[in-house]
Design a protein around this motif. Structure first.
Motif, mmCIF file in Angstrom:
data_model
loop_
_atom_site.group_PDB
_atom_site.id
_atom_site.type_symbol
_atom_site.label_atom_id
_atom_site.label_comp_id
_atom_site.label_asym_id
_atom_site.label_seq_id
_atom_site.Cartn_x
_atom_site.Cartn_y
_atom_site.Cartn_z
ATOM 1 N N CYS A 130 16.984 6.921 73.556
ATOM 2 C CA CYS A 130 16.750 5.376 74.209
ATOM 3 C C CYS A 130 17.753 5.251 75.376
ATOM 4 O O CYS A 130 19.114 5.761 75.565
ATOM 5 C CB CYS A 130 17.280 4.419 73.164
ATOM 6 S SG CYS A 130 17.105 2.952 73.905
ATOM 7 N N ARG A 166 20.388 6.057 71.297
ATOM 8 C CA ARG A 166 19.882 6.340 69.895
ATOM 9 C C ARG A 166 18.803 7.473 70.032
ATOM 10 O O ARG A 166 17.965 7.425 70.970
ATOM 11 C CB ARG A 166 19.197 5.035 69.260
ATOM 12 C CG ARG A 166 18.639 5.197 67.887
ATOM 13 C CD ARG A 166 18.128 3.688 67.534
ATOM 14 N NE ARG A 166 17.483 3.685 66.254
ATOM 15 C CZ ARG A 166 17.740 3.965 65.056
ATOM 16 N NH1 ARG A 166 19.232 3.751 64.921
ATOM 17 N NH2 ARG A 166 16.873 4.028 63.888
ATOM 18 N N VAL A 214 12.262 6.288 68.928
ATOM 19 C CA VAL A 214 12.350 6.151 70.156
ATOM 20 C C VAL A 214 10.587 6.024 70.799
ATOM 21 O O VAL A 214 10.069 6.874 70.475
ATOM 22 C CB VAL A 214 12.793 7.303 71.050
ATOM 23 C CG1 VAL A 214 12.824 7.009 72.549
ATOM 24 C CG2 VAL A 214 14.338 6.870 70.829
ATOM 25 N N CYS A 265 14.426 2.665 72.174
ATOM 26 C CA CYS A 265 14.188 2.568 70.874
ATOM 27 C C CYS A 265 13.357 1.331 70.319
ATOM 28 O O CYS A 265 13.325 0.569 70.998
ATOM 29 C CB CYS A 265 15.758 2.763 69.992
ATOM 30 S SG CYS A 265 16.592 1.517 70.174
#
Length: 100
Positions: free
Chosen positions: A63, A68, A72, A79
């Motif tokens: 992301c 993250r 995604v 995300c």
């Protein structure tokens, strides 16, 4: 901490993009059975000398907002949670909340 992951991901993507043409050339040489074994071995050594981040498989979708690595959405590089927040705020073009 998430910023470091984003920067690392961007650096890996840049490395892959810069070395992709040369990597493909060396891969072609290593797989070409018409060439002598010595040439193929030299090409394999050159291929092994590339940095670890030069492989396209080393890139993991992350992301852009949070860093993250799970959940995604590929098209937006966000995300699922950030995608939802931005979609509800109207920041993503062409994305609307569905109703039926």
């Amino acid at each position: 901490m998430p910023r470091a992951r984003i920067i690392r991901d961007m650096k890996a993507r840049a490395t892959v993009a810069s070395s992709e043409v040369v990597r493909q050339a060396f891969r072609y040489l290593t797989h070409n059975t018409a060439l002598p074994a010595k040439v193929r071995a030299q090409a394999q050594l050159q291929l092994n000398a590339f940095p670890r981040d030069a492989r396209p498989t080393a890139i993991h979708n992350r992301c852009l907002e949070t860093g993250r690595g799970r959940g995604v959405l590929r098209a937006f590089r966000l995300c699922r949670f950030q995608f939802r927040l931005k979609a509800l705020e109207g920041e993503l073009p062409g994305v609307r909340k569905s109703t039926w």
